[in-house]
Design an enzyme around this catalytic site. Structure first.
Site, PDB file in Angstrom:
ATOM      1  N   ASP A 220      32.721 -40.510  16.709  1.00 21.36           N
ATOM      2  CA  ASP A 220      33.240 -41.560  15.812  1.00 21.36           C
ATOM      3  C   ASP A 220      33.485 -42.918  16.482  1.00 21.36           C
ATOM      4  O   ASP A 220      34.555 -43.525  16.295  1.00 21.36           O
ATOM      5  CB  ASP A 220      34.531 -41.072  15.132  1.00 21.36           C
ATOM      6  CG  ASP A 220      34.313 -39.843  14.262  1.00 21.36           C
ATOM      7  OD1 ASP A 220      33.185 -39.300  14.253  1.00 21.36           O
ATOM      8  OD2 ASP A 220      35.281 -39.396  13.598  1.00 21.36           O
TER       9      ASP A 220
ATOM     10  N   LYS B  56      29.823 -36.569   9.114  1.00 26.41           N
ATOM     11  CA  LYS B  56      30.867 -35.608   8.735  1.00 26.41           C
ATOM     12  C   LYS B  56      31.873 -36.277   7.811  1.00 26.41           C
ATOM     13  O   LYS B  56      31.967 -37.502   7.774  1.00 26.41           O
ATOM     14  CB  LYS B  56      31.561 -35.052   9.975  1.00 26.41           C
ATOM     15  CG  LYS B  56      32.293 -36.110  10.787  1.00 26.41           C
ATOM     16  CD  LYS B  56      32.859 -35.515  12.053  1.00 26.41           C
ATOM     17  CE  LYS B  56      33.680 -36.521  12.825  1.00 26.41           C
ATOM     18  NZ  LYS B  56      34.829 -37.062  12.091  1.00 26.41           N
TER      19      LYS B  56
ATOM     20  N   CYS C   1      39.792 -36.565  15.912  1.00 29.95           N
ATOM     21  CA  CYS C   1      38.404 -36.084  15.951  1.00 29.95           C
ATOM     22  C   CYS C   1      37.945 -35.664  17.337  1.00 29.95           C
ATOM     23  O   CYS C   1      37.184 -34.705  17.470  1.00 29.95           O
ATOM     24  CB  CYS C   1      37.491 -37.113  15.301  1.00 29.95           C
ATOM     25  SG  CYS C   1      37.844 -37.240  13.522  1.00 29.95           S
TER      26      CYS C   1
END
Ligand code: VGL
Ligand code: ZN
Length: 203
Positions: free
Chosen positions: A11, A109, A154
């Site tokens: 991310d 995701k 994450c």
């Protein structure tokens, strides 16, 4: 030939940089570290948080609720976030300054409105796989090195799943930064990753 080692970038997107919708303090500081790391791996895989505009992790979808509150979402605890990483927006793009040309595969995701996905491997209910493990296993990857944002969400859940799936797992200390909704969350996440068997490394 098999590639034994992969770099997994979690991310590294504009919304997680200072000034972004879900800003991670010092999040921009991982970029030069990661740019340098990428040239040292034969396989670089990146995840992108990629939400529909009405994703149920957004506080805006729950009238009367505020960012940071915890709700029950289909039986799972869900922290409510500001709207972030909406599919196709500039906030969801790879971070400004990241050498995205050095990334070989991208996994998306958080695409299902009803369930969040912190880990790059599975959604938060471990109901569906993203395809990351298959991609690594097809190439014979045994060892993964992980960096990105955010340490306490994450990155942590990607690392915990990597350990659980049996990869030799390393986390790059200077290539991660925490949201720290509660002070100390980042340090706690690092302890949890170590306890799960990950090595925290300087590279
Ligand atoms: C993340 C909160 C919500 C992350 C993504 O990338 O760590 N955190 N969505
Ligand atoms: Zn998200």
């Amino acid at each position: 030939m098999d590639i034994m080692e992969a770099l997994i970038l979690v991310d590294v997107q504009n919304d997680f940089l200072p000034g972004g919708a879900l800003a991670v303090p010092e999040g921009d500081q991982v970029i030069p570290v990661i740019n340098d790391l990428m040239s040292r791996f034969e396989l670089v895989v990146a995840t992108r948080d990629w939400h529909p505009a009405d994703h149920l992790s957004f506080a805006s979808q729950h009238p009367g609720r505020k960012v940071g509150e915890i709700i029950d979402l289909d039986g799972l605890e869900q922290i409510l976030w500001p709207d972030h990483c909406v599919q196709g927006t500039e906030g969801a793009a790879f971070a400004e300054g990241l050498n995205a040309d050095d990334i070989h595969h991208v996994l998306y995701k958080g695409t299902d409105r009803r369930i969040d996905s912190y880990s790059g491997f599975f959604d938060n209910g471990h109901r569906k796989a993203t395809g990351l493990a298959d991609l690594l296993d097809d190439r014979g990857v045994k060892q993964v090195t992980i960096a990105g944002l955010a340490t306490d969400y994450c990155v942590k859940f990607t690392v915990l799943d990597a350990c659980r799936l049996g990869y030799e797992t390393r986390v790059v200390r200077d290539g991660i930064r925490a949201v720290n909704l509660n002070p100390g969350d980042g340090d706690k996440a690092i302890d949890e990753m170590r306890e799960a068997g990950a090595q925290v490394v300087e590279m």
